[in-house]
Motif scaffolding. Structure first.
Motif, PDB file in Angstrom:
ATOM      1  N   ASP A 150       5.352  -1.984  -3.548  1.00 44.17           N
ATOM      2  CA  ASP A 150       4.170  -1.976  -2.563  1.00 44.17           C
ATOM      3  C   ASP A 150       3.118  -1.939  -3.733  1.00 44.17           C
ATOM      4  O   ASP A 150       2.587  -0.755  -4.256  1.00 44.17           O
ATOM      5  CB  ASP A 150       4.264  -0.698  -1.716  1.00 44.17           C
ATOM      6  CG  ASP A 150       3.095  -0.645  -0.783  1.00 44.17           C
ATOM      7  OD1 ASP A 150       2.333  -1.936  -0.739  1.00 44.17           O
ATOM      8  OD2 ASP A 150       2.672   0.510  -0.344  1.00 44.17           O
ATOM      9  N   GLN A 200      -8.598 -10.027  -3.384  1.00 47.38           N
ATOM     10  CA  GLN A 200      -8.194 -10.897  -2.370  1.00 47.38           C
ATOM     11  C   GLN A 200      -7.079 -11.879  -2.647  1.00 47.38           C
ATOM     12  O   GLN A 200      -6.215 -12.027  -2.008  1.00 47.38           O
ATOM     13  CB  GLN A 200      -9.506 -11.797  -1.696  1.00 47.38           C
ATOM     14  CG  GLN A 200     -10.284 -11.117  -0.970  1.00 47.38           C
ATOM     15  CD  GLN A 200      -9.880 -10.255   0.256  1.00 47.38           C
ATOM     16  OE1 GLN A 200      -9.162 -11.103   0.897  1.00 47.38           O
ATOM     17  NE2 GLN A 200     -10.380  -9.240   0.462  1.00 47.38           N
ATOM     18  N   ILE A 231      -1.133  -1.828  -4.230  1.00 44.67           N
ATOM     19  CA  ILE A 231      -2.455  -1.755  -4.002  1.00 44.67           C
ATOM     20  C   ILE A 231      -3.188  -2.143  -5.232  1.00 44.67           C
ATOM     21  O   ILE A 231      -3.376  -1.496  -6.298  1.00 44.67           O
ATOM     22  CB  ILE A 231      -2.781  -0.407  -3.571  1.00 44.67           C
ATOM     23  CG1 ILE A 231      -1.851   0.047  -2.420  1.00 44.67           C
ATOM     24  CG2 ILE A 231      -4.132  -0.066  -2.918  1.00 44.67           C
ATOM     25  CD1 ILE A 231      -1.912   1.675  -2.118  1.00 44.67           C
ATOM     26  N   GLY A 253       0.195  -8.394  -1.376  1.00 48.36           N
ATOM     27  CA  GLY A 253      -0.272  -7.026  -1.777  1.00 48.36           C
ATOM     28  C   GLY A 253      -1.196  -6.346  -0.844  1.00 48.36           C
ATOM     29  O   GLY A 253      -1.674  -7.095   0.388  1.00 48.36           O
ATOM     30  N   ARG A 254      -1.903  -5.381  -1.207  1.00 44.62           N
ATOM     31  CA  ARG A 254      -2.937  -4.736  -0.434  1.00 44.62           C
ATOM     32  C   ARG A 254      -4.102  -4.383  -1.243  1.00 44.62           C
ATOM     33  O   ARG A 254      -3.836  -4.332  -2.487  1.00 44.62           O
ATOM     34  CB  ARG A 254      -2.327  -3.245   0.062  1.00 44.62           C
ATOM     35  CG  ARG A 254      -1.195  -3.569   0.928  1.00 44.62           C
ATOM     36  CD  ARG A 254      -1.053  -2.018   2.021  1.00 44.62           C
ATOM     37  NE  ARG A 254      -0.054  -1.061   1.032  1.00 44.62           N
ATOM     38  CZ  ARG A 254      -0.649   0.283   1.223  1.00 44.62           C
ATOM     39  NH1 ARG A 254      -1.393   0.683   1.850  1.00 44.62           N
ATOM     40  NH2 ARG A 254       0.230   1.123   0.315  1.00 44.62           N
ATOM     41  N   GLN A 303      -3.010   6.662  -2.075  1.00 46.97           N
ATOM     42  CA  GLN A 303      -1.765   6.245  -1.526  1.00 46.97           C
ATOM     43  C   GLN A 303      -0.582   6.125  -2.487  1.00 46.97           C
ATOM     44  O   GLN A 303       0.504   5.652  -2.027  1.00 46.97           O
ATOM     45  CB  GLN A 303      -2.002   4.963  -0.855  1.00 46.97           C
ATOM     46  CG  GLN A 303      -3.343   4.901   0.091  1.00 46.97           C
ATOM     47  CD  GLN A 303      -3.590   3.789   0.534  1.00 46.97           C
ATOM     48  OE1 GLN A 303      -3.021   2.740   1.223  1.00 46.97           O
ATOM     49  NE2 GLN A 303      -4.886   3.161   0.275  1.00 46.97           N
ATOM     50  N   ILE A 347      -3.951  -9.921  -2.224  1.00 46.38           N
ATOM     51  CA  ILE A 347      -3.655  -9.700  -0.926  1.00 46.38           C
ATOM     52  C   ILE A 347      -2.928 -10.904  -0.469  1.00 46.38           C
ATOM     53  O   ILE A 347      -1.810 -10.921   0.564  1.00 46.38           O
ATOM     54  CB  ILE A 347      -4.893  -9.467   0.135  1.00 46.38           C
ATOM     55  CG1 ILE A 347      -5.458  -8.084  -0.375  1.00 46.38           C
ATOM     56  CG2 ILE A 347      -5.002  -9.523   1.639  1.00 46.38           C
ATOM     57  CD1 ILE A 347      -6.612  -7.757   0.389  1.00 46.38           C
ATOM     58  N   THR A 356       4.943   2.693  -4.651  1.00 44.87           N
ATOM     59  CA  THR A 356       3.659   2.231  -4.139  1.00 44.87           C
ATOM     60  C   THR A 356       2.968   2.342  -5.592  1.00 44.87           C
ATOM     61  O   THR A 356       2.862   3.602  -6.169  1.00 44.87           O
ATOM     62  CB  THR A 356       3.128   3.136  -3.127  1.00 44.87           C
ATOM     63  OG1 THR A 356       4.037   2.980  -1.811  1.00 44.87           O
ATOM     64  CG2 THR A 356       1.653   2.741  -2.720  1.00 44.87           C
TER      65      THR A 356
END
Length: 294
Positions: free
Chosen positions: A26, A38, A28, A45-46, A57, A41, A3
């Protein structure tokens, strides 16, 4: 797969985050401009609204920020990376900053139980998109080894160049060479045009000889077309050349050509072209030659 919190989703950080996603990590994202979060995302992604939220995280934190004060604020600030990271988190700083700041950040990270490497990159926006960046890494051997799987998702040449801060020293040398080469390519192109030579043919033959370079290959087309959409902004290269000249002065090394190019880059910026690609040095050559176009 890790992550990874990517702090800074600009011209370089955005494509790097995309390639990390493509590699199965992963990811972020955190960025001052929400639309870039955005975009990440939308790729799978986050997003996080704050550095603290993203870092809390993450196993790995990748910072890709414009300048030394930005890295100091994001990493060392009260709600920054070191204040929010779990013990054992790996910090990879791919910003281009002063070597002394990198050393200080690495020391603060170590005191906070965070592993840190400086890993500035070269290759421009195209290299970031293609995942072919050249990455010069400074830090402890074990930490560099831990960072390598992450860096392999964004670069094709990854070299451990020494202890903390060494990556930034090598990046400074890189920026010295790139700026000097762009300036000479700009001079050559204006010279060729002034003589009415077929510039496309000239570039083809020059690229095949000793004058050939990655800079000539990647930049000459845009320079000839007077298209200077930024792959690497004049503002940032001006900053980097300030790092080079300061670091050279500290150890008593003369860089007369580099110092001149730093002045030329500064003049181009002062003329209002800071947001253009650094290949816009060609505009300054035209101006000095009395050949500037409207």
């Amino acid at each position: 797969m890790s992550t990874i919190a990517v702090i800074g989703l600009g011209i370089m950080g955005g494509p790097m985050a995309a390639n990390l996603l493509e590699a199965g990590h992963d990811v972020i994202g955190c960025n001052r401009s929400p639309h870039k979060v955005q975009a990440l995302i939308s790729r799978g992604g986050r997003g996080a609204e704050t550095v603290a939220e993203a870092v809390a995280q993450a196993d790995v934190v990748l910072t890709v920020l414009p300048d030394s004060p930005d890295v100091e604020a994001v990493v060392l600030g009260a709600a920054g990376v070191l204040a929010s990271a779990r013990p054992g988190t790996l910090l990879i700083d791919s910003s281009t900053i002063r070597p002394d700041v990198s050393v200080r950040v690495a020391g603060a990270a170590r005191a906070a139980g965070v592993r840190a490497v400086d890993a500035p990159v070269s290759g421009g926006e195209a290299g970031a998109i293609e995942g072919t960046l050249s990455i010069m890494v400074g830090g402890e051997v074990a930490d560099v080894a831990a960072a390598r799987p992450v860096l392999e998702a964004v670069g094709s040449t990854i070299v451990h160049v020494g202890p903390a801060g060494s990556g930034q020293i090598v990046k400074a040398a890189n920026q010295l060479i790139v700026a000097g080469t762009i300036q000479l390519v700009a001079e050559a192109l204006v010279f060729l045009e002034a003589h009415g030579v077929d510039t496309d043919a000239a570039v083809e033959v020059l690229a095949g000889g000793l004058a050939g370079s990655r800079v000539l290959d990647r930049k000459s087309g845009g320079m000839l077309a007077r298209q200077f959409a930024p792959g690497f902004r004049v503002d940032l290269h001006h900053k980097d050349l300030g790092i080079v000249t300061s670091a050279a002065r500290e150890v008593g090394v003369a860089i007369p050509v580099g110092a001149l190019v730093a002045q030329l880059m500064g003049a181009l910026r002062a003329d209002g072209h800071g947001e253009l690609d650094h290949s816009a040095l060609l505009l300054l050559v035209e101006q000095l030659s009395g050949r500037r176009r409207d």
